[in-house]
Design an enzyme around this catalytic site. Structure first.
Site, mmCIF file in Angstrom:
data_model
loop_
_atom_site.group_PDB
_atom_site.id
_atom_site.type_symbol
_atom_site.label_atom_id
_atom_site.label_comp_id
_atom_site.label_asym_id
_atom_site.label_seq_id
_atom_site.Cartn_x
_atom_site.Cartn_y
_atom_site.Cartn_z
ATOM 1 N N HIS A 63 10.429 -13.940 44.650
ATOM 2 C CA HIS A 63 11.010 -12.689 44.323
ATOM 3 C C HIS A 63 9.597 -12.035 44.230
ATOM 4 C CE1 HIS A 63 10.845 -14.226 40.207
ATOM 5 N NE2 HIS A 63 10.288 -12.630 39.226
ATOM 6 N N HIS A 65 8.437 -9.558 41.225
ATOM 7 C CA HIS A 65 7.735 -9.106 40.062
ATOM 8 C C HIS A 65 6.225 -9.783 40.123
ATOM 9 C CE1 HIS A 65 12.037 -8.429 37.882
ATOM 10 N NE2 HIS A 65 11.709 -8.024 38.054
ATOM 11 N N ASP A 67 4.355 -11.205 38.226
ATOM 12 C CA ASP A 67 3.967 -12.400 37.659
ATOM 13 C C ASP A 67 4.053 -13.491 38.504
ATOM 14 O OD1 ASP A 67 6.807 -12.020 37.114
ATOM 15 O OD2 ASP A 67 6.550 -14.010 35.459
ATOM 16 N N HIS A 68 4.484 -13.480 39.927
ATOM 17 C CA HIS A 68 4.980 -14.423 41.018
ATOM 18 C C HIS A 68 4.728 -14.093 42.571
ATOM 19 C CE1 HIS A 68 8.335 -16.061 38.984
ATOM 20 N NE2 HIS A 68 8.299 -14.967 38.221
ATOM 21 N N HIS A 140 19.060 -12.242 39.662
ATOM 22 C CA HIS A 140 17.851 -11.255 38.926
ATOM 23 C C HIS A 140 18.125 -9.889 38.765
ATOM 24 C CE1 HIS A 140 14.090 -11.679 36.164
ATOM 25 N NE2 HIS A 140 13.557 -11.394 37.142
ATOM 26 N N ASP A 211 13.561 -16.761 39.241
ATOM 27 C CA ASP A 211 14.017 -16.106 37.306
ATOM 28 C C ASP A 211 15.678 -16.238 38.639
ATOM 29 O OD1 ASP A 211 11.288 -16.642 37.414
ATOM 30 O OD2 ASP A 211 11.146 -14.385 37.057
ATOM 31 N N HIS A 269 8.761 -21.769 33.299
ATOM 32 C CA HIS A 269 8.973 -20.169 33.441
ATOM 33 C C HIS A 269 9.100 -19.887 31.666
ATOM 34 C CE1 HIS A 269 9.830 -15.612 33.782
ATOM 35 N NE2 HIS A 269 9.366 -16.477 34.695
#
Length: 304
Positions: A63, A65, A67-68, A140, A211, A269
């Site tokens: 996805h 976001h 942090d990914h 998510h 996530d 995570h």
């Protein structure tokens, strides 16, 4: 096949846990590495390993976001600067193409290798003679995917003792027979390689989830997997907060692993609210439900 964790934290980098990135090492199977997510500083994490960026053949993004994905432009550029010339394919949700192309264009980063970007939907997103990769939507805050990586069954071992008993000595012919070919021998006999192979070897299954809250698609992707990688952002007493932020707890991950009958569960995570002194407790919460559980740390590796 090995699963190597480059980053196991959640949200923001921490001293002991960088943000999300997982390397599926397929060096024996195809001489390549597949990367799942590429959070900030993933290429810095790689510097502490034996992983070569030019070996990275595919990158799967769960996805969008930060942090990914925030480490992706830098890694793509470094792969080029370090002499990578083989094609690379990035798979991810709608929007990943704009993110990559804009980042590279604005920074005037010019790649020396072919880059293919595939914006995915549910279903089979990749298949060749060795592997099938299936994606499904998870639960998510934004569109997030989980991936099921299935290694196709491999041919059985060549029964060399049987060949030698029939007067067929080792040599280049063995390779052809291993491939299932029909071969004519010097004495005129015609033999089929398939008659000299043992039972097929069952391929491995690895499930890597983005996530997510607990959901049915996560269970479907995990069904009978040899190894399941599941987020566990919160401890079991954080279930209300996990729901609010569209994440899972240690016990929710373990319950899914048990229901899906996986062989092994690895938690990742992990929120930075949990220090190193808490990690064993997090693992034990999951192990109380699903005993074959481990909690990933940065640079930990699991064989499949």
């Amino acid at each position: 096949m090995k699963v190597f964790f480059l980053g196991t934290g959640a949200g923001v980098p921490a001293k002991l846990r960088n943000v999300s990135s997982i390397a599926l090492k397929l060096l024996e199977e195809r001489g390549a590495i597949w990367l799942f997510d590429c959070g900030e500083a993933t290429q810095h994490q790689i510097l502490h390993t034996t992983i070569k960026p030019r070996r990275i053949e595919k990158i799967f993004i769960t996805h969008l976001h930060g942090d990914h994905i925030f480490g992706l432009p830098g890694l793509l550029g470094s792969r080029s600067f370090q002499g990578g010339t083989d094609p690379l394919t990035v798979y991810g949700p709608k929007g990943i193409q704009a993110f990559i192309e804009t980042s590279l264009a604005v920074s005037e980063t010019h790649l020396k290798y072919p880059l293919h970007i595939v914006e995915i939907d549910e279903g089979t997103i990749y298949e060749d003679e060795q592997f099938v990769v299936e994606a499904r939507r998870l639960d998510h805050a934004i569109l997030s995917y989980g991936f099921r990586i299935v290694e196709k069954d491999r041919p059985g071992e060549l029964q060399a003792d049987k060949l030698q008993a029939e007067g067929i000595p080792p040599g280049p012919i063995y390779k052809r027979l291993k491939n299932g070919e029909t071969v004519q021998l010097d004495d005129g006999r015609v033999i089929c390689g398939k008659d000299y192979l043992g039972p097929k070897q069952k391929g491995k299954v690895v499930t890597i989830l983005g996530d997510t809250r607990p959901c049915e698609n996560a269970r479907i992707l995990a069904e009978n997997a040899d190894l399941l990688v599941h987020e566990a952002t919160f401890a079991k007493d954080g279930e209300e907060m996990a729901f609010e932020y569209f994440h899972s707890t240690t016990t929710q991950a373990a319950s899914l692993a048990k229901e899906a009958r996986v062989s092994r569960l690895v938690l990742t995570h992990i929120s930075s609210r949990y220090g190193k002194e808490d990690w064993a407790k997090l693992a034990s919460e999951a192990m109380a439900i699903f005993p074959n559980t481990a909690i990933a740390e940065d640079f930990s590796e699991f064989s499949v």
